[in-house]
Scaffold this active site. Structure first.
Site, PDB file in Angstrom:
ATOM      1  CD  GLU A 100       0.592  83.593  71.552  1.00  8.95           C
ATOM      2  OE1 GLU A 100      -0.045  83.389  70.274  1.00  8.95           O
ATOM      3  OE2 GLU A 100       1.273  83.139  71.854  1.00  8.95           O
ATOM      4  CB  CYS A 102       2.160  93.090  67.972  1.00  5.32           C
ATOM      5  SG  CYS A 102       1.944  91.950  66.430  1.00  5.32           S
ATOM      6  CB  CYS A 150      -4.367  82.465  61.087  1.00  6.26           C
ATOM      7  SG  CYS A 150      -4.284  83.499  59.630  1.00  6.26           S
ATOM      8  CB  CYS A 163       1.927  82.191  55.636  1.00  7.74           C
ATOM      9  SG  CYS A 163       0.447  83.437  55.197  1.00  7.74           S
ATOM     10  CB  CYS A 204       3.039  82.115  59.824  1.00  8.71           C
ATOM     11  SG  CYS A 204       1.956  82.569  61.217  1.00  8.71           S
ATOM     12  CB  CYS A 211       7.217  88.630  62.648  1.00 11.36           C
ATOM     13  SG  CYS A 211       7.028  90.250  62.735  1.00 11.36           S
TER      14      CYS A 211
HETATM   15  S1  SF4 Z   1       1.420  84.933  58.756  1.00  9.06           S
HETATM   16 FE1  SF4 Z   1       0.355  83.572  59.910  1.00  9.06          FE
HETATM   17  S2  SF4 Z   1      -1.090  84.976  61.111  1.00  9.06           S
HETATM   18 FE2  SF4 Z   1      -0.379  86.172  59.322  1.00  9.06          FE
HETATM   19  S3  SF4 Z   1      -1.970  85.398  57.490  1.00  9.06           S
HETATM   20 FE3  SF4 Z   1      -0.153  84.258  57.386  1.00  9.06          FE
HETATM   21  S4  SF4 Z   1      -0.817  82.346  58.810  1.00  9.06           S
HETATM   22 FE4  SF4 Z   1      -2.296  83.938  59.203  1.00  9.06          FE
END
Ligand code: SF4
Length: 361
Positions: A108, A121, A128, A132, A135, A351
């Site tokens: 994306e 962006c 990933c 986190c 996220c 975000c």
């Molecule tokens: S915020 Fe999301 S995309 Fe960014 S490093 Fe952490 S898990 Fe990965």
């Protein structure tokens, strides 16, 4: 097999042209046509001789992702859901009978127009691995690293699509899917082409790489002669809290991260940016704000406060009062601080919301 040209830098294109028996300067012309003029069809590269254009059409290719969907937000931004071209290995497997859907990797990018500029962006990995907890991208896991061409295409495609109404300034933020510093070489190849005056020609002041805090990557970036601005995703005011929100903190705890920030060689015009996602009742207290002030005391740093964007995760948005109180405490202690309300929340473009969600619209 035609050679893929998207993502190759000027030197690689010069070598490619020499390999065809052409003068090396044709490589520089090809570079300019692709990145500065955004010509993706060899027939349109009228700076090249007709015979070479015909040869390139059979011996090379420029593979752009396919735009599967565009989700347009009420605020004018657009989330692009992009299907990446299959790589060679997968093309070959497909010839052997793999179902086309099984080989599709999607990513994306988000295009955000505003007064006098557009911000794009982009993703640096599909999915990933960093995990986190606030996220949604983390839930995809790491699918794979993107190539330089796949990273660049996310800038070139939206710019070409909006070419009739582009604002004078383009900002690029490497804040989409993925941790850029865990795909360092491909990211830096793409960034050098973005920042090259003969390439995409963006200003280093307008390109920002955001990291979850990969300390060896920050140290490596510090040595790069051409580099974007650096933003560090902080999101907590003490280790225990950051461990719980961002497991990467167990590997690179706050003291180590802030030390890397302190040693980072800022250019005269540059500030380190710390992003702080405010999670209601988790990390948004006045005590947190005061601890953040102490953490950043010896850094030339500014803070972007990002009120958490709702997704299917067990967190709450912070109240407006808490956001304002947090901002006020930082500002009163002399820390430059901005509240960034994300764009595109209604189309899962904000975000922490990039998780390949397909919505109606
Ligand atoms: S915020 Fe999301 S995309 Fe960014 S490093 Fe952490 S898990 Fe990965």
């Amino acid at each position: 097999m035609p050679a893929e040209l998207l993502g190759k830098d000027r030197e690689e294109l010069r070598t490619f042209c020499k390999g065809l028996g052409e003068p090396a300067f044709r490589g520089a012309q090809l570079y300019h046509a692709v990145y500065a003029e955004r010509k993706f069809d060899f027939a349109r590269m009228t700076n090249l001789p007709a015979a070479l254009r015909e040869r390139l059409a059979t011996e090379a290719r420029i593979s752009l992702p396919e735009i599967r969907r565009r989700f347009k937000s009420q605020d004018g931004s657009a989330r692009y859901l992009l299907d990446l071209p299959p790589d060679e290995e997968r093309r070959t497997r497909n010839l052997l009978g793999e179902h086309p859907a099984a080989q599709r990797t999607s990513i994306e990018a988000v295009f955000m127009p505003s007064e006098g500029r557009q911000t794009i962006c982009i993703s640096t990995q599909a999915g990933c691995a960093v995990d986190c907890h606030f996220c949604l991208t983390a839930q995809l896991g790491l699918i794979r690293n993107l190539t330089p061409g796949e990273i660049l295409a996310q800038v070139l495609l939206p710019l070409e699509e909006h070419k009739s109404d582009l604002a004078p300034q383009t900002n690029v933020v490497l804040m989409g899917q993925g941790e850029p510093l865990l795909n360092f070489d491909a990211v830096m190849t793409a960034v050098r082409i973005l920042l090259d005056p003969d390439g995409v020609a963006l200003s280093p002041k307008h390109v920002t790489l955001s990291t979850s805090g990969i300390v060896p990557g920050i140290e490596r970036l510090a040595k790069e002669p051409v580099r974007p601005k650096l933003a560090i995703s902080l999101n907590a005011s003490q280790d225990e809290q950051r461990d719980a929100l961002m497991p990467i903190n167990r590997k690179y705890p706050l003291a180590m991260l802030l030390e890397a920030g302190r040693k980072y060689p800022l250019r005269p015009w540059e500030w380190l940016t710390f992003e702080y996602v405010l999670l209601g009742g988790v990390n948004d207290s006045p005590e947190d704000a005061r601890r953040v002030v102490r953490l950043l005391a010896h850094l030339k740093a500014k803070v972007n406060l990002i009120p958490w964007n709702p997704g299917e995760l067990p967190y709450d948005e912070p109240s407006a009062d808490r956001v304002e109180e947090f901002r006020r405490i930082l500002a009163e202690k002399g820390v430059p601080v901005f509240v960034r309300y994300s764009r595109g929340r209604d189309v899962m473009a904000a975000c922490g919301q990039l998780a390949l969600v397909e919505i109606q619209g």
